[in-house]
Design a protein around this motif. Sequence first.
Motif, PDB file in Angstrom:
ATOM      1  N   ASN A 131       0.829  -1.208   0.000  1.00  0.00           N
ATOM      2  CA  ASN A 131       0.000   0.000   0.000  1.00  0.00           C
ATOM      3  C   ASN A 131       0.863   1.258   0.000  1.00  0.00           C
ATOM      4  OD1 ASN A 131      -2.246  -1.626   0.090  1.00  0.00           O
ATOM      5  ND2 ASN A 131      -2.563  -1.403   2.291  1.00  0.00           N
ATOM      6  N   LYS A 132       1.964   1.203   0.755  1.00  0.00           N
ATOM      7  CA  LYS A 132       2.865   2.351   0.816  1.00  0.00           C
ATOM      8  C   LYS A 132       3.516   2.609  -0.543  1.00  0.00           C
ATOM      9  CE  LYS A 132       6.570   4.180   3.728  1.00  0.00           C
ATOM     10  NZ  LYS A 132       7.503   3.871   4.854  1.00  0.00           N
ATOM     11  N   GLU A 135       0.956   4.071  -2.936  1.00  0.00           N
ATOM     12  CA  GLU A 135       0.743   5.483  -2.628  1.00  0.00           C
ATOM     13  C   GLU A 135       1.897   6.335  -3.151  1.00  0.00           C
ATOM     14  OE1 GLU A 135      -0.817   9.005  -1.382  1.00  0.00           O
ATOM     15  OE2 GLU A 135      -1.796   7.044  -1.548  1.00  0.00           O
ATOM     16  N   ARG A 136       3.123   5.807  -3.059  1.00  0.00           N
ATOM     17  CA  ARG A 136       4.288   6.543  -3.569  1.00  0.00           C
ATOM     18  C   ARG A 136       4.187   6.746  -5.084  1.00  0.00           C
ATOM     19  NH1 ARG A 136       9.189   6.002  -5.891  1.00  0.00           N
ATOM     20  NH2 ARG A 136       8.777   3.812  -6.398  1.00  0.00           N
ATOM     21  N   HIS A 138       1.454   6.674  -6.870  1.00  0.00           N
ATOM     22  CA  HIS A 138       0.329   7.569  -7.112  1.00  0.00           C
ATOM     23  C   HIS A 138       0.736   9.019  -6.886  1.00  0.00           C
ATOM     24  CE1 HIS A 138      -3.756   8.753  -7.689  1.00  0.00           C
ATOM     25  NE2 HIS A 138      -3.924   9.173  -6.440  1.00  0.00           N
ATOM     26  N   GLU A 139       1.564   9.258  -5.866  1.00  0.00           N
ATOM     27  CA  GLU A 139       2.026  10.614  -5.576  1.00  0.00           C
ATOM     28  C   GLU A 139       2.937  11.117  -6.696  1.00  0.00           C
ATOM     29  OE1 GLU A 139       2.379  14.192  -3.826  1.00  0.00           O
ATOM     30  OE2 GLU A 139       1.037  12.565  -3.200  1.00  0.00           O
ATOM     31  N   ARG A 142       0.742  12.209  -9.504  1.00  0.00           N
ATOM     32  CA  ARG A 142       0.119  13.499  -9.218  1.00  0.00           C
ATOM     33  C   ARG A 142       1.118  14.639  -9.425  1.00  0.00           C
ATOM     34  NH1 ARG A 142      -2.540  10.853  -4.701  1.00  0.00           N
ATOM     35  NH2 ARG A 142      -0.924  11.655  -3.304  1.00  0.00           N
TER      36      ARG A 142
END
Length: 414
Positions: A131-132, A135-136, A138-139, A142
């Motif tokens: 999950n981490k 998220e990385r 995905h960031e 962005r």
Amino acid sequence: MSSSKTAMVNYMDMTTIEPQERMSYLVQHGNMIEVDPKQSILRYFRSGREMVRMAKVYVAEGNHENAFILYMKYLTLFVEKIRKHPDFESKRAEMKDINKLIKEEIMPKSEKLRQKLLNHYQREYEQFLANKEAERIHELERERERRKREARDCNKVGGYSLIPANLHVQIDPNVQPSAPDMKLLDQVVYPNDFPMGGQRSNLSDGGLLLSVETDFRDENDKRTNQKPQYDRSDSLLAGSLRTVIIPQDTMEVFLQLAQRNTDKNIETCGILAGRLSQNRLYITHVIIPKQHGNADSCTTMSEEEIFDVQDQKNLITLGWIHTHPSQTAFLSSVDLHTHCSYQLMMPEAIAIVCAPKYQTNGFYILTPTYGLNFIAECRETGFHPHPNDPPLYMDAQHIQMDQNQKIQVVDLRR
């Protein structure tokens, strides 16, 4: 035995911790048990049986962490700590049975639970890492999109494209330029067109930013300079205790049983016992042992009879109850030491004090962050003074009254 770390970890997301560290935390909890040489060694044998009973309930309910902690407590108590009790040598026969139980049941079950928990923790930790990483990524996506938008926007101001200053325009000599359209000048925005209100702009010298930073720093300084408030309620730790369910009629029934002594200004005491279900503790019985007392104390006798009743009915000890015939409801210095032995074995154990003269009842525990340690380390006996600040005991906040259940009585005085 300190409980402060217990409360801290209870409010953490344990899935972010490596599996071996989580197991170390459970083992550390299992080591949190002490033996008071002033208490009867029989009480520790009884507590050991109760630990095994509760561990089996936890296993049946799928609560493997609490089951493992109880098995660790059992091993710590009977492999290490009980040897420090002055009556240990006289209980060699009982220890032979306990050592056999440890070898044939406790150790194998503990190892099985340990491996099961490690596997579970490993799966949770791998999911946390996945999950981490997601998220990385995905960031990063962005951030990439944000930079693309900035690149597009930096070529436009107010809807007009910016023309680089070094752009060379080749003019066709055969084409005569037309007169400029002066109306376009009205659409050009110059710096001096921004209203100043007769004052210099804060933006011109960073004054606005300086003001914001100063305000934030001043507010931060105010918070930093505030004196920390000592939480005297121990509400955080009390909130981490399992709920104890008490039948509503417990005090009334007990006072009726104690009436003869109360009329003579003699204290009466009893043991609160019950069961564990779905991580809640239910008081179902009050056991009245043989005893002798006076106006301000009560001493139990023939404790082995209490153990027999609990073994027959499969009951665990959840605290004790006693009267103050002519005084208010509170815990005396002797009461504090009596209750300490209960709370060391069962953190949720409660002390109920009935004060019939004042028609009040008190429900107490030693304060987890201070009182429990202080009393456990106090070696004085009889009535003696204790400091009142910080408080040594508090109102129990983890109890709940049940109007539907009736307390059952086992009176061994008869």
